[in-house]
Scaffold this active site. Structure first.
Site, PDB file in Angstrom:
ATOM      1  N   GLY A  94     -23.587  90.586  81.857  1.00 29.44           N
ATOM      2  CA  GLY A  94     -23.175  89.092  81.946  1.00 29.44           C
ATOM      3  C   GLY A  94     -24.387  88.383  83.097  1.00 29.44           C
ATOM      4  O   GLY A  94     -24.661  88.863  84.031  1.00 29.44           O
ATOM      5  N   SER A  97     -24.278  82.086  85.858  1.00 28.82           N
ATOM      6  CA  SER A  97     -24.647  81.580  87.087  1.00 28.82           C
ATOM      7  C   SER A  97     -24.489  82.686  88.099  1.00 28.82           C
ATOM      8  O   SER A  97     -25.624  82.979  89.268  1.00 28.82           O
ATOM      9  CB  SER A  97     -23.569  80.448  87.331  1.00 28.82           C
ATOM     10  OG  SER A  97     -23.821  80.057  88.869  1.00 28.82           O
ATOM     11  N   GLY A 103     -27.621  89.053  90.681  1.00 32.84           N
ATOM     12  CA  GLY A 103     -28.667  90.024  90.138  1.00 32.84           C
ATOM     13  C   GLY A 103     -29.812  90.106  90.963  1.00 32.84           C
ATOM     14  O   GLY A 103     -30.535  91.374  91.422  1.00 32.84           O
ATOM     15  N   HIS A 181     -13.942  87.343  90.414  1.00 27.52           N
ATOM     16  CA  HIS A 181     -12.640  86.458  90.246  1.00 27.52           C
ATOM     17  C   HIS A 181     -11.432  87.473  89.960  1.00 27.52           C
ATOM     18  O   HIS A 181     -11.684  88.484  89.244  1.00 27.52           O
ATOM     19  CB  HIS A 181     -12.943  85.810  89.200  1.00 27.52           C
ATOM     20  CG  HIS A 181     -12.038  84.256  89.110  1.00 27.52           C
ATOM     21  ND1 HIS A 181     -11.293  84.059  90.150  1.00 27.52           N
ATOM     22  CD2 HIS A 181     -12.018  83.452  88.292  1.00 27.52           C
ATOM     23  CE1 HIS A 181     -10.804  82.918  89.961  1.00 27.52           C
ATOM     24  NE2 HIS A 181     -11.156  82.600  88.626  1.00 27.52           N
TER      25      HIS A 181
HETATM   26  N1  LIG Z   1     -19.915  80.107  88.262  1.00 25.53           N
HETATM   27  C1  LIG Z   1     -19.497  80.115  89.608  1.00 25.53           C
HETATM   28  O1  LIG Z   1     -19.872  79.426  90.207  1.00 25.53           O
HETATM   29  C2  LIG Z   1     -18.534  81.218  89.894  1.00 25.53           C
HETATM   30  C3  LIG Z   1     -18.324  81.417  91.306  1.00 25.53           C
HETATM   31  C4  LIG Z   1     -17.610  82.344  91.801  1.00 25.53           C
HETATM   32  C5  LIG Z   1     -16.984  83.266  90.666  1.00 25.53           C
HETATM   33  N2  LIG Z   1     -17.329  83.248  89.437  1.00 25.53           N
HETATM   34  C6  LIG Z   1     -16.891  84.220  88.542  1.00 25.53           C
HETATM   35  O2  LIG Z   1     -17.919  85.138  88.255  1.00 25.53           O
HETATM   36  C7  LIG Z   1     -17.640  85.528  86.873  1.00 25.53           C
HETATM   37  C8  LIG Z   1     -18.993  85.173  85.962  1.00 25.53           C
HETATM   38  O3  LIG Z   1     -18.984  83.787  85.747  1.00 25.53           O
HETATM   39  P1  LIG Z   1     -20.576  82.904  85.636  1.00 25.53           P
HETATM   40  O4  LIG Z   1     -19.955  81.340  85.789  1.00 25.53           O
HETATM   41  O5  LIG Z   1     -21.511  83.397  86.202  1.00 25.53           O
HETATM   42  O6  LIG Z   1     -20.423  83.398  84.044  1.00 25.53           O
HETATM   43  P2  LIG Z   1     -20.506  82.347  82.809  1.00 25.53           P
HETATM   44  O7  LIG Z   1     -21.673  81.577  82.997  1.00 25.53           O
HETATM   45  O8  LIG Z   1     -19.126  81.755  82.486  1.00 25.53           O
HETATM   46  O9  LIG Z   1     -20.692  83.452  81.868  1.00 25.53           O
HETATM   47  C9  LIG Z   1     -21.797  83.720  81.000  1.00 25.53           C
HETATM   48  C10 LIG Z   1     -22.151  84.794  80.550  1.00 25.53           C
HETATM   49  O10 LIG Z   1     -20.859  85.659  79.664  1.00 25.53           O
HETATM   50  C11 LIG Z   1     -21.618  86.023  78.522  1.00 25.53           C
HETATM   51  N3  LIG Z   1     -20.731  85.847  77.359  1.00 25.53           N
HETATM   52  C12 LIG Z   1     -20.185  84.866  76.946  1.00 25.53           C
HETATM   53  N4  LIG Z   1     -19.345  85.222  76.050  1.00 25.53           N
HETATM   54  C13 LIG Z   1     -19.648  86.545  75.496  1.00 25.53           C
HETATM   55  C14 LIG Z   1     -19.328  87.343  74.695  1.00 25.53           C
HETATM   56  N5  LIG Z   1     -18.408  87.034  73.650  1.00 25.53           N
HETATM   57  N6  LIG Z   1     -19.786  88.665  74.601  1.00 25.53           N
HETATM   58  C15 LIG Z   1     -20.668  88.772  75.518  1.00 25.53           C
HETATM   59  N7  LIG Z   1     -21.083  88.135  76.560  1.00 25.53           N
HETATM   60  C16 LIG Z   1     -20.574  86.777  76.539  1.00 25.53           C
HETATM   61  C17 LIG Z   1     -23.002  84.866  78.374  1.00 25.53           C
HETATM   62  O11 LIG Z   1     -23.845  85.524  77.623  1.00 25.53           O
HETATM   63  P3  LIG Z   1     -24.518  84.721  76.414  1.00 25.53           P
HETATM   64  O12 LIG Z   1     -25.744  83.861  77.169  1.00 25.53           O
HETATM   65  O13 LIG Z   1     -25.131  85.930  75.731  1.00 25.53           O
HETATM   66  O14 LIG Z   1     -23.635  83.597  76.014  1.00 25.53           O
HETATM   67  C18 LIG Z   1     -23.210  84.839  79.888  1.00 25.53           C
HETATM   68  O15 LIG Z   1     -24.128  86.153  80.289  1.00 25.53           O
HETATM   69  C19 LIG Z   1     -16.422  84.934  86.358  1.00 25.53           C
HETATM   70  O16 LIG Z   1     -15.427  85.901  86.429  1.00 25.53           O
HETATM   71  C20 LIG Z   1     -16.380  83.673  87.358  1.00 25.53           C
HETATM   72  O17 LIG Z   1     -14.953  83.185  87.374  1.00 25.53           O
HETATM   73  C21 LIG Z   1     -18.016  82.136  88.907  1.00 25.53           C
END
Ligand SMILES: NC(=O)c1ccc[n+]([C@@H]2O[C@H](COP(=O)([O-])OP(=O)(O)OC[C@H]3O[C@@H](n4cnc5c(N)ncnc54)[C@H](OP(=O)(O)O)[C@@H]3O)[C@@H](O)[C@H]2O)c1
Length: 406
Positions: A94, A97, A103, A181
């Site tokens: 993934g 953000s 990464g 998370h």
């Molecule tokens: N965002 C924050 O500020 C934050 C802070 C702390 C912790 N977290 C945690 O970190 C983790 C990641 O969060 P994030 O916000 O970085 O991610 P996100 O933006 O919610 O997730 C995006 C990723 O998931 C992929 N994805 C979505 N649906 C998919 C599917 N059906 N099959 C394969 N890939 C799929 C997307 O790929 P595509 O581009 O191919 O759709 C993208 O690479 C989560 O557990 C979140 O709770 C987030």
């Protein structure tokens, strides 16, 4: 121990570490702030199993009477991280953000990190833009997992649940499963993410956006993160989690559990971090407008002064300092009205916590974000929020800031 004595004790070991580089000076300032906020008394318990030359390690900090363990980056210099992970391939699945921030920080730290995303998705293109190379360190999800020893599941929470039946059999004995998370494993009855029994399961949850994880790292600073262990089969899970936390760009790591992390995180973002504060902004703004104030005045008294002046000061020095620094008139009224707001809001916060703990918030998130057209639905909601008078007025107010005028 008095707060004043605790403070000066906290400063001494931090000050000893003060070194010449600008980055380290910034770390010192951050440490100073953290210790000041906590009026911290620092003790240094024996560092079981750690190498001899370490001078810093887990710190037990007295947070206003409650002792908690805090881990710091200085305990894991880059050379030690490289040595620790020399046989590992970090497969980061993934690239949203967090995937982007964590990464790139791992890559800059020199670790062997690869990205796994679906080829037709936006993330694949984003990863290429960031210099990841298909076939070298950018793969489709299954291939990345097969190459990885530490599998960092940074898919969206809804996608973690959706893809789990396919991913689970690939998380074989000897690998480590990493989350940012507690959502998926804690609410496994709803997410179906039942982790395999024979792997370490660890968490590093940066307390901020992935963009901030990256920008603080680039500035030589580091975000604060929660660190936790869900399952320890090797006896090394905690150490590995802390090392991973530092490797992805954390400056400090606060020890917690998966459960506590997910409860507090879901609660906080729905409350004071976003949902609650937005509700309060709207209520205050609407009353001002209904009572005849102009949009600019209503916005300035509700948002602009808060975010540009008071909140940063509260962030730097605390509410007690803020009350001492403001006018006697402001201070009297604010102190008088605090209990009324608290009493009105506490039942709302209690029902929010219940809704988090009983899984309703998780279910809502899975149902909503799991829909095929969730992006369109979200965009419609955003359109509504963008169209609100308060945020349109805000745009005009921000355009007047000297730095925004060309
Ligand atoms: N965002 C924050 O500020 C934050 C802070 C702390 C912790 N977290 C945690 O970190 C983790 C990641 O969060 P994030 O916000 O970085 O991610 P996100 O933006 O919610 O997730 C995006 C990723 O998931 C992929 N994805 C979505 N649906 C998919 C599917 N059906 N099959 C394969 N890939 C799929 C997307 O790929 P595509 O581009 O191919 O759709 C993208 O690479 C989560 O557990 C979140 O709770 C987030």
């Amino acid at each position: 121990m008095s707060a004043a004595r605790g403070f000066s004790n906290a400063m001494r070991p931090v000050a000893r570490q003060l070194t010449k580089s600008a980055a380290q000076k910034r770390t010192f300032v951050a440490a100073l702030g953290a210790a000041t906020r906590a009026t911290a008394a620092v003790s240094r318990p024996a560092l079981a199993g750690r190498v001899q030359q370490q001078t810093r390690g887990v710190k037990t900090i007295d947070f206003a009477g409650t002792k908690e363990d805090v881990y710091e980056r200085e305990d894991w210099p880059k050379e030690k991280l490289l040595e620790y992970f020399k046989n590992d391939t970090l497969a980061l699945i993934g690239y949203g953000s967090q995937g982007h921030g964590q990464g790139l920080n791992l890559r800059d730290n020199g670790l062997n990190v690869i990205i796994g995303v679906r080829k037709e998705g936006k993330s694949w293109k984003d990863a290429i833009q960031d210099g990841w190379v298909p076939g070298k360190n950018l793969f489709e999800v299954d291939e990345a997992i097969s190459k990885g020893t530490i599998i960092m599941n940074l898919l969206s929470d809804a996608a973690q649940s959706e893809t789990w039946p396919h991913i689970k059999p690939q998380i074989t004995k000897g690998k480590t499963l990493y989350f940012s998370h507690g959502f998926s494993p804690v609410f496994k009855d709803r997410t179906n993410v039942d982790v395999p029994a024979d792997v370490d399961v660890i968490l590093v949850a940066p307390k901020g956006s992935g963009r901030t994880v990256r920008s603080l790292f680039r500035e030589g600073r580091g975000i604060n993160s929660s660190v936790a262990v869900f399952q320890d089969v090797t006896g090394k899970a905690e150490e590995k989690a802390i090392a991973m936390g530092v490797a992805v760009g954390s400056g400090y790591l606060y020890k917690t559990t998966f459960e506590k992390e997910v409860y507090s995180d879901l609660y906080g973002e729905r409350g004071c971090l976003m949902g609650g504060i937005h509700g309060m902004f709207l209520a205050q703004y609407e009353v001002l407008r209904e009572r005849g104030h102009s949009p600019s005045e209503a916005f300035n008294e509700t948002v602009e002064e808060a975010t540009q002046s008071l909140y940063p000061l509260i962030g730097s020095h605390g509410m007690d300092w803020m009350y001492e620094a403001c006018s006697t008139t402001a201070r009297r009224g604010a102190i008088d009205w605090t209990p009324r707001f608290k009493d009105a809001l506490k039942p709302v916060f209690n029902s929010l916590y219940d809704s988090v703990k009983n899984g309703e918030e998780t279910q809502r998130s899975l149902d909503y974000n799991g829909q095929k057209d969730y992006r369109e639905k979200f965009e419609a909601e955003m359109e509504e929020i963008r169209g609100m008078e308060i945020w349109r007025a805000g745009k005009a107010v921000r355009s007047l800031r000297p730095e925004n005028q060309k």
